[in-house]
Design an enzyme around this catalytic site. Sequence first.
Site, PDB file in Angstrom:
ATOM      1  N   HIS A 232       1.659 -42.670 -45.623  1.00  0.00           N
ATOM      2  CA  HIS A 232       2.247 -42.282 -44.339  1.00  0.00           C
ATOM      3  C   HIS A 232       3.322 -43.238 -43.841  1.00  0.00           C
ATOM      4  CE1 HIS A 232      -1.793 -40.074 -43.803  1.00  0.00           C
ATOM      5  NE2 HIS A 232      -0.871 -39.197 -44.143  1.00  0.00           N
TER       6      HIS A 232
ATOM      7  N   ASP B 233       2.644 -34.815 -44.609  1.00  0.00           N
ATOM      8  CA  ASP B 233       1.259 -34.653 -45.053  1.00  0.00           C
ATOM      9  C   ASP B 233       0.572 -33.527 -44.276  1.00  0.00           C
ATOM     10  OD1 ASP B 233      -1.076 -35.229 -46.415  1.00  0.00           O
ATOM     11  OD2 ASP B 233      -1.655 -36.869 -45.099  1.00  0.00           O
TER      12      ASP B 233
END
Length: 693
Positions: A172, A265
């Site tokens: 991330h 994501d």
Amino acid sequence: MRDPRYDILFEPVRIGPLTAKNRFWQVPHCSGMGYRYPNAEAAMRGVKAEGGWGVISTQEAEIHPTSDISPANEARLWSAEDIPALARVTEAIQAHGALAAIQLVHNGLHTANRYSRMIPLGPSPAVYDGNDPVQARGMDKADIAAMRRWYVQAARRARDAGFDVIYVYAGHDMSVLQHFLSRRHNHRSDEYGGSFENRLRLFREVIGDVRDAIGDRCALAVRLAVDELLGPDGITCDGEGRDIIAALAEEPDVWDVNLSNWANDSQTSRFADEGFQEPYTAFVKSVTTKPVVGVGRYTSPDSMVRVIRKGILDFIGAARPSIADPFLPKKIEEGRIDDIRECIGCNICTSGDNTCVPMRCTQNPTVGEEWRRGWHPEQIGRLERPEPALIIGGGPAGLEAARALGARGAEVTLAEAGTEWGGRVSREARLPGIAAWGRVRDWRLGQIRNQTNVQTYLQSPLTADDILGYGIPHVALATGARWRTDGVGRSHRLPLPYLSEGRLLTPDDLMDRGAAAIAAPGPVVIFDDDCYYMGSLMAEVAIAAGHEVTFVTPDVMVGSFAQNTLEQGRIQRRLIDLGVRILPTRLLAGRGADWLDLACSYSGKVERLSCSTLITVTGRLPVEGLWLDLQARKGDWADAGIKTVTRIGDALAPGTIAAANFSGHLYARDFGTETDPDSVPFRREDIAMLLAP
Ligand code: ADP
Ligand code: SF4
């Protein structure tokens, strides 16, 4: 009875020294409960364990105050004082035979350390990736040694809190380990920078350190973003993403792989379908013998079986599907597929965390309320002697109120004026790209159809006379809301009389009649003061019908609230790609038959646009005719046998679908009890913690 086709999902899988009881893995996900609301966090994860997930993880746990992501509310493992709160989480998870996992993180340059006031750390000097005027310091060798120590200390604390699976996390773009791996962030010239092997060094070392620290009681998971969707500037699944897994293939006990950043994501259903990560993660099992977890908003057991059988994944990772239905595994196990409450991919859940409050969910109104209100997603108390209820309006509020009240044992009559169920959900789900939102309606209708005590009537527009005539003691008005036509919203607080000088439409017109509502040729202007998804959907409808479209907003970007649902970038890009002209920071200033005046929201400077049709997306007004009629006849209620009339959902206050659903659920939960408007309607954890010795 479980369908034998799904048996494979319930096979135990070995991960290092442990065995997961099945293939359902709730991957780390933020909850907004974090260190400030540990009881809420424990109860929420515990419910998932009860619902059958084999492994359940916390959100990221900050390992040190140089990784202080305040005001976000994640887990914390700064010191031994954090252990008791996290032990509560592990106990709640393990009580149901699930393994408890924790994701250790140092946020590197992705944190401004607003609370701790410590200087952020990165592989190289770098500007913090938010907009605080803060820079991270490039780490020297002593910092690297300290970082390794902090991981070890945090891993030991995690083990002492009872966790079974300890995650080392590089995903991330939020982890210092990923920052070291990344050519974009790591500009070092020592043995921790430059070549691939050098950039990998800290990640490899920390994985080894954590392995040594946790010994053989815990399993070691490594979470890696195998693609950043940045092309050659980032990690790619056919480049260094693959190389990293190949280089460390057998080091962890389990790989958890996904996309970076969070917006990639956790893509919404508007932009990505179930299984959207497979093209990026499918290679992983070919370079490691260790089990692999991956995500992709899987809600269908057939899809889950497919990815296992095809050798793409060993565990079905899930964040959102586990929020929308904490009992998803159990329902598959018990052969209750139709009872699965499928995630709609709207990301209202992420908006809770992104606004630093406990998450909420469009599909699951009980999430976040497990501890403070004692709500359970699958259980709702039966009423002892329930009185009948009439619910008017078949949108999300009415459907949920009817369903939940039916589950409590009341005789429920649900009346809907229109020819279809779902209210705004059905109307909105026909707009481009959000058909999955229809699941909010479908799940509730499916449940209601199994309840013999709930009677449903379409094409039943009820009046006050009808309601008084029926004499059903409790009446809930879920009559919804309509978009305003007077321009009143966030920016214009007084009506704009000039709007009617030309063709004026609202989203209701386009939802009712499609693009045909834009009957006239010529330029279409959308004025979006709602700042979420609706304005951009109007632009998509108009452009698909061949109109020239200008998108005007007082805000600085398209759909700014959608930053919280992680979609803003994709929404704005889509409008740009479609050829929509975007005019930010503009207010409405005047109107003629074929023109529109806009004023700069800073300077007031006016410009004129040609405009044949104006679509305003501003505020909404409750549909309250029925409420007002009933209020006017309050004196007749008692004779008619009516005891309560309650507004719920958008008819009470227009908001999100999640809010309407919650409102309907709350009505059912509170049914038959007096609520005290002067008291806080839930347990307060903040106060309890302050007063704790
Ligand atoms: P919410 O989001 O609060 O559930 P919606 O706008 O989705 O609200 O749904 C409201 C529903 O109520 C609509 O489907 C509408 O047709 C219905 N409705 C409004 N007024 C009446 C009425 N007088 N009788 C029956 N149904 C009504
Ligand atoms: Fe899914 Fe929306 Fe619920 Fe999030 S809020 S879990 S995306 S339904």
